[in-house]
Write an enzyme that holds these catalytic residues in place. Structure first.
Site, PDB file in Angstrom:
ATOM      1  N   ASP A 456       1.256  -1.192   0.176  1.00  0.00           N
ATOM      2  CA  ASP A 456       0.090   0.176   0.137  1.00  0.00           C
ATOM      3  C   ASP A 456       1.089   1.882  -0.231  1.00  0.00           C
ATOM      4  OD1 ASP A 456      -1.755   1.557   0.798  1.00  0.00           O
ATOM      5  OD2 ASP A 456      -2.611   0.994   1.831  1.00  0.00           O
ATOM      6  N   HIS A 457       0.166   1.940  -1.120  1.00  0.00           N
ATOM      7  CA  HIS A 457       1.764   3.525  -1.248  1.00  0.00           C
ATOM      8  C   HIS A 457       1.440   4.515   0.016  1.00  0.00           C
ATOM      9  CE1 HIS A 457       5.220   4.677  -2.943  1.00  0.00           C
ATOM     10  NE2 HIS A 457       5.226   4.671  -4.023  1.00  0.00           N
ATOM     11  N   ARG A 458       0.482   4.359   0.450  1.00  0.00           N
ATOM     12  CA  ARG A 458      -0.033   5.072   1.550  1.00  0.00           C
ATOM     13  C   ARG A 458       0.895   4.635   2.469  1.00  0.00           C
ATOM     14  NH1 ARG A 458      -6.440   3.983   1.907  1.00  0.00           N
ATOM     15  NH2 ARG A 458      -5.339   2.508   1.802  1.00  0.00           N
ATOM     16  N   CYS A 460       3.685   3.933   3.067  1.00  0.00           N
ATOM     17  CA  CYS A 460       5.622   3.705   2.708  1.00  0.00           C
ATOM     18  C   CYS A 460       5.821   4.050   1.680  1.00  0.00           C
ATOM     19  CB  CYS A 460       6.259   2.669   2.774  1.00  0.00           C
ATOM     20  SG  CYS A 460       5.815   1.103   1.762  1.00  0.00           S
TER      21      CYS A 460
END
Length: 486
Positions: A456-458, A460
């Protein structure tokens, strides 16, 4: 005097609202004991045997095998033995009608002090079988000096006895019947409403004319076929179908429709939610697993022929993931979208994907960060066996913080895993197979595996995800690296 008690489908936990009847374990007329399993149901989480809190004789069952029932719907009725409390007179017509419309049994439950009414005291998620709450006791008319006509005897309960549902009837007789339509399942009524099917026009194929889901499905198909036929008409009149000529192609077969329900439906909902809510990204790397395979062989050889269970590759990878999450805790987290906060979780509850006859399930190894490879392997083996037999509980399928997906068992090298919502990452492992590899400056045949991390790019950036994946790959290539963190 025997009393007939109604046992309703209990709340099986985890927000589940319905269950499918897989197999009845008792027949009408069977004698059941308190807490004896009476039916096997499948929910979106697992297969569950439901115990009955009453002991007595089964007088009716509600629902066919393969049908779905909502939580709170009648499951079966049981005639329990005589109670110490005096019997209550039968309710009046108006009170009986209101009790039926409220979905409660006409018979009053035994008092808290009665032998047959004393529950087992056990709890299956969402309902208890202890003594019921105090109730007002009804008094016989003859005990207060009033005269009253004797109450009519209750009608005998038969298997699959339909629960009448009042449907406004047209004048005259419909399908040879007058009055209310016999429909036992709220799901059947809801399905009929959604497709505007008039239940008064259907002849039920079930016992005593009971309208089943199959009857409504057939009516829906007939309505769809009639609608398609209607669209083929033109302004000049209906289109006349021509007789097929020699060599003409046969009409195409109808498409098969498979309901998304049970485990398959739950997986579909979770994957769709993951794709719609999580901005995921994937990175991957090839790793030389030759040393890891050699270390595993040495571990199993040291245990001897009777030194306990063998350590699996999956167990070693799970232990490596737990160590990597300790170094990169950003990936052991979840996102609270309402509060716009990242929630880092204190412990690692490691899920692993398991393919079963019922579909894909993800059992969870609790507190994987406190276990060694042997303990993780034993727990994986135990949960896998429960998954294959369909006996995993909802608690064993929820609460994961990170998932390991070994799709290499299907003979594939790589994949882009879909994150198991609401987790933040998943590690995919391809097959380990001999490949040409540059080792110590020379070309050699080595055991190579591809590792894929979807995150999940949110929670890291790519640098953190790459660092996590590189640490896992380093431990695979040089297992001694893991010893520094143990």
């Amino acid at each position: 005097m025997a009393q007939v008690l109604e046992f309703k489908l209990p709340d099986l936990g985890e927000g589940l609202t319905e269950a499918e009847i897989v197999r009845w374990l008792v027949e009408v007329g069977d004698v059941v004991a308190i807490d004896q399993p009476v039916v096997e149901v499948e929910t979106a989480k697992a297969m569950v045997e439901v115990p009955c809190p009453y002991g007595g004789v089964v007088t009716a069952r509600f629902g066919e095998e393969g049908s779905e029932l909502p939580v709170g719907a009648p499951l079966l009725t049981v005639a329990v033995g005589a109670t110490e409390a005096p019997a209550s007179p039968a309710p009046s017509t108006s009170s009986a009608s209101s009790a039926s419309s409220a979905g409660t049994p006409a018979a009053e439950e035994p008092s808290a002090g009665s032998e047959s009414g004393s529950g087992s005291g056990n709890v299956l998620v969402g309902y208890g079988t202890g003594a019921p709450a105090a109730r007002r006791r009804r008094i016989r008319p003859e005990r207060v000096g009033t005269s009253a006509a004797p109450a009519p005897a209750p009608a005998p309960v038969v298997e699959h006895e339909p629960v009448p549902v009042a449907v406004p009837a047209a004048a005259g007789e419909v399908n040879g019947r007058q009055g209310p339509v016999a429909v036992v399942s709220p799901l059947v009524r809801r399905l009929a409403r959604q497709h505007e099917i008039d239940l008064r026009r259907l002849a039920g194929s079930g016992p005593d004319g009971l309208i089943l889901r199959a009857d409504v499905d057939s009516a829906i198909r007939r309505a769809e076929e009639a609608a398609r036929a209607q669209t083929r008409t033109t302004a000049d009149g209906p289109v006349v179908a021509e007789a097929p000529t020699a060599g003409a192609a046969a009409p195409a077969a109808a498409a098969e429709r498979i309901p998304l329900r049970g485990v398959r439906g739950a997986v579909a909902d979770k994957l769709s939610r993951s794709r719609s809510e999580i901005p995921d990204a994937t990175c991957w790397v090839d790793a030389d697993a030759t040393e890891l395979m050699a270390a595993r062989a040495a571990m199993n050889a040291a245990s001897g022929p009777s030194g306990g269970p063998k350590v699996s590759v999956l167990a070693l990878l799970a232990r490596i993931c737990a160590a990597a999450l300790a170094r990169y805790p950003e990936l052991n987290s979840t996102v609270d979208t309402a509060a716009r906060e990242i929630v880092r979780l204190p412990g690692v509850h490691l899920g692993f994907a398991a393919q079963t006859e019922r579909g894909l399930v993800v059992p969870v190894v609790r507190d994987a960060h406190t276990r060694n490879a042997e303990s993780i392997g034993a727990e994986i083996a135990r949960l896998t066996e429960l998954a294959r037999t369909g006996k995993l509980s909802p608690a064993q399928l929820t609460g994961g913080t990170f998932t390991l997906n070994n799709y290499g068992v299907f003979g594939v090298d790589g994949s882009t895993p879909i994150i198991n919502h609401p987790e933040a990452a998943m590690l995919g492992v391809g097959r380990i197979m001999p490949k040409p590899w540059v080792h110590n400056g020379e070309l050699a045949v080595r055991q190579v595996v591809q590792l894929s991390l979807t995150f999940d790019h949110r929670v890291c950036d790519g640098g953190t995800a790459g660092g996590f994946l590189r640490y896992v790959a380093d431990c695979v290539e040089q297992p001694a690296v893991l010893l520094r963190t143990l």
